[in-house]
Motif scaffolding. Structure first.
Motif: not given
Length: 831
Positions: A139, A142-143, A146, A450, A452-456, A487-488
């Motif tokens: 996480w 990813t932050q 971004n 891309v 990976v989204p937080e929920e994944d 994811p996008e």
């Protein structure tokens, strides 16, 4: 009652008691001040070594002391569980998985830590290889991705052929892998980086906040970050119709630049020589230079080799064409990979220019030299102060004046930009191995990389993999892991198969301890700031650059994410010394290892802890001594016998301690008791001098034995003995937790000794009885002084010679007229 300390049964008894009562659970009393003490968490290798015993004993003494002083104490432990050793074990043994190997080792080491009596709150245990931890490591990545703090690029990287993976610059020591010692190669690979350079200035400036850090460590970090103030200068390259940038801290010497040097790896090298009669010669030189180790290329003693490319650059200050060379001593990884050479004022450039017949032009004239410097007549470079010559309108200006004026003028002209440069490079975190946190990126042909989204999250490590050191991540062969969707846009995509450097895991674990069960965030701001920053951090000096620098960087990123109010992770840091045997660091290859298990089995945990804390100050190296261990064991048994053999005397005491009624020997013991309390309190609470604190406890123990020797029970002040026994046990409790817990119970005290209040000392008790001496010179009273009642003649005389009204009788520190001041010849007035 046994006359020796039965450590096996005592340890078993109190380990169960502490666990059943959850004695070491972190306090949460709002009326108490919080204190966070932390030792660096270990890699779970399976067995503790003496270095572990030392660092954990140090931290445990501080934690236990602070609890007894009334603090809420956070004292956690966890495991730096990802990394190469687990994967290498899987490769070596073939039938063991890194996860199983790691978790088995954790269980074993945890039991060893408990056996040592370490007061950890195991409810807060964290393991970096656990999914509920590395989810948040991903996480954070990813932050940063971004926020443009994580990026991927192709670069020349350090490659360990033994570990089969990339290394960060900080993990290369003397051109070798920091972990295995294998010589490091260079490779060009696409890798992931974290922009630690964005925080270079803050990392430097915030050293001012680290008053509790050793100056040596701060200096090491400052040198590694390497800030330098200077200018970025642009030189034109007519052959390429391009510009070449160099960074220099000496724009005042620009008129003296007579050649340029490029690193062999510089991208312009090929372009400048391509299609020319120099092409083959340049290619051969580049290959040869790349084979040299970095240290060999940059060492002051190494031969500086160069080659003229056949191309020229234009010096922007005078329009002169100057030759462009390539040389082995310039590295692409530092600055821009190019330098402007001013041979008259830099010895390395001077030697190179002489070797290759390049012009030397002096532009700085020493103030104390009348004859103007001439480059062709110089025997060595001049690097000192002076004023400018051969520099047009700037002639006559001092170096300092010229720096400012030329920087300003050349900036306006557009070919100079004033800037701060750093030696620090961005943190390379890609590793081509399995046992690490997968980098949470997917690659889509349409969308590119891309996150990976937080929920994944977490991107989980697959269990079934083939372990073979090939130079590629084993994850590449696991189709179910690699193949995914974007994811996008939902199109087919591929996962990143590199895993993260384990230093990423250890760069934030100390924050997770404050909120280890949080499944919504890595930690809440409220919980982390309740404890953060760590009040006392303890670990090895070898982590001064790697772990400590990365942890500081991560904390600043977390602060900018508004997850903490703090910008530094550790208020105080103690670098403990190594444990040596026969003058060398313990290692299996040297055959000088002492196994903690053997010491615990033969002597018990208290003896092991006491010896390792007593044998040396914590910041110094400690030489192992079997006799020292035996001495620690004898001392603990002396304490045991003192308490147990006098229990009846103590328990039958029904009088209050009255210091005024003590006889001379009792007063000495009473004074020693309070002096010991003061000494231990200051040494543990302020100076972390555990060896001298233990020495004070030993002195008190010796004094009480001296008092009791040949003394009848009727002549013994039982109230004093009771208080001395109680205080010895309390003072010794942080160092030797098992024996003191048992003796506390023997003394009939309620509750655990480790929850008892730390003893206080009486300043008045430390003062010895005094007498006033009237000083007479030639029969006349000249002054009065106060001295201890038991002071000898020399002490009295020394004090007399310091008296204000006697100074006129002194000459060179001696009395002009010798005065003998034996007590029988002076007036004595008892206060």
């Amino acid at each position: 009652m046994q006359d020796y300390y039965p450590f096996q049964e005592v340890e078993k008894k109190w380990l169960k008691n502490w666990e059943d009562s959850n004695l070491h659970k972190t306090g949460d009393d709002p009326d108490k001040e919080n204190y966070y003490v932390l030792e660096m968490f270990p890699y779970p290798s399976g067995n503790l070594h003496m270095g572990h015993v030392r660092v954990y004993s140090i931290g445990d003494v501080i934690a236990r002391y602070k609890r007894m002083k009334g603090y809420n104490v956070l004292h956690p432990m966890g495991w730096d569980a990802f990394g190469l050793p687990a994967e290498n074990a899987a490769i070596k043994h073939g039938n063991i998985h890194p996860k199983e190997w790691t978790w088995d080792n954790i269980a074993h080491m945890k039991e060893q830590m408990k056996a040592m009596g370490l007061s950890y709150d195991w409810d807060r245990e964290v393991t970096t290889a656990a999914e509920d931890y590395y989810k948040w490591t991903q996480w954070f990545f990813t932050q940063m991705f971004n926020d443009d703090l994580a990026y991927r690029k192709e670069s020349t990287v350090n490659w360990c052929p033994s570990c089969e993976t990339v290394l960060a610059n900080e993990q290369v020591v003397n051109e070798a892998c920091e972990r295995c010692g294998t010589e490091v190669d260079k490779r060009d690979l696409e890798q992931w980086f974290l922009k630690i350079t964005d925080y270079a200035e803050k990392l430097l400036d915030d050293h001012e906040l680290l008053d509790g850090w050793p100056e040596k460590v701060k200096t090491m970090q400052k040198n590694w970050i390497g800030r330098s103030e200077g200018t970025r200068v642009t030189f034109e390259l007519p052959e390429l119709d391009k510009e070449l940038e160099v960074f220099t801290t000496r724009p005042d010497t620009l008129f003296g630049a007579t050649y340029m040097v490029l690193a062999p790896e510089h991208p312009y090298v090929k372009e400048l020589s391509e299609g020319t009669d120099k092409e083959e010669e340049v290619e051969a030189f580049v290959k040869k230079a790349k084979k040299q180790k970095e240290q060999e290329r940059t060492s002051a003693d190494s031969e500086k080799l160069g080659l003229f490319t056949g191309a020229y650059a234009v010096n922007p200050v005078n329009g002169e064409e100057i030759p462009i060379y390539i040389a082995n001593y310039v590295l692409m990884s530092y600055g821009t990979g190019a330098i402007m050479a001013v041979p008259a004022h830099d010895q390395r450039d001077f030697d190179f220019a002489r070797k290759y017949g390049i012009e030397i032009k002096a532009v700085i004239q020493p103030e104390d030299q009348k004859e103007e410097l001439v480059g062709s007549e110089m025997d060595e470079a001049y690097a000192g102060p002076g004023h400018l010559i051969n520099s047009g309108k700037y002639n006559g200006l001092s170096v300092e004046e010229a720096f400012d004026k030329m920087a300003e003028d050349f900036s306006e002209a557009g070919f100079v930009e004033v800037e701060t440069n750093y030696r620090l490079r961005d943190w390379l975190i890609s590793r081509q191995r399995y046992w690490g946190a997968p980098i949470p990126i997917v690659y889509c042909e349409e969308c590119g990389p891309v996150a990976v989204p937080e929920e994944d999250l977490p991107v989980k490590l697959p269990h079934d993999v083939e372990f073979s050191p090939t130079g590629e991540s084993p994850l590449k062969k696991v189709d179910s892991f690699v193949n995914t969707t974007c994811p996008e846009c939902g199109a087919p995509a591929k996962r990143e198969t590199d895993t993260m450097d384990t230093f990423v895991d250890s760069s934030w674990y100390f924050m997770r301890y404050a909120d280890p069960k949080n499944d919504k965030l890595p930690f809440s701001k409220e919980n982390v700031d309740q404890w953060f920053p760590v009040d006392q951090y303890i670990g090895g000096i070898e982590h001064a650059i790697l772990h400590l620098l990365y942890a500081r960087f991560f904390t600043k990123v977390v602060h900018d994410m508004d997850l903490t109010d703090h910008v530094e992770p550790f208020t105080n840091w103690l670098a403990q010394g190594m444990v040596l045997k026969d003058g060398a660091k313990m290692s299996k290859s040297k055959g000088n290892v002492v196994d903690p298990k053997d010491i615990l089995a033969e002597y018990g945990a208290d003896t092991a802890r006491l010896f390792i804390l007593f044998a040396s100050p914590p910041e110094k190296d400690l030489e192992w001594s079997d006799k020292g261990v035996e001495g620690a064991d004898r001392f603990l048994n002396r304490v045991w016998r003192f308490v147990t053999e006098n229990l009846e005397l103590i328990k039958n005491s029904n009088t209050e301690l009255n210091p005024d009624n003590l006889d001379k020997e009792a007063k000495t013991l009473y004074r020693t008791m309070h002096a010991s309390i003061k000494k231990v309190t200051e040494d543990v609470g302020q100076r972390l001098n555990f060896n001298t604190a233990i020495s004070a406890i030993m002195e008190l123990t010796n004094e009480v034995y001296s008092y009791l020797n040949d003394r009848s029970q009727e002549d013994t002040d039982t109230a004093l003995i009771e208080e001395v026994a109680e205080n010895i046990v309390l003072l010794l409790a942080p160092f030797a937790p098992f024996i003191t817990e048992e003796l506390w119970e023997y003394l009939g005290k309620e509750g655990n000794v480790h929850r008892a209040e730390w003893p206080s000392f009486n300043e008045e008790a430390l003062k010895k009885d005094e007498i006033t001496i009237v000083i007479q010179v030639n029969g006349k009273v000249r002054d009065k002084i106060n001295v201890a009642a038991d002071a000898d003649e020399d002490e009295v005389k020394e004090k007399a010679m310091q008296a204000e009204n006697i100074k006129s009788y002194l000459e060179d520190g001696n009395l002009v007229k010798t005065i003998y001041i034996p007590k029988k010849l002076v007036n004595l007035v008892v206060k």
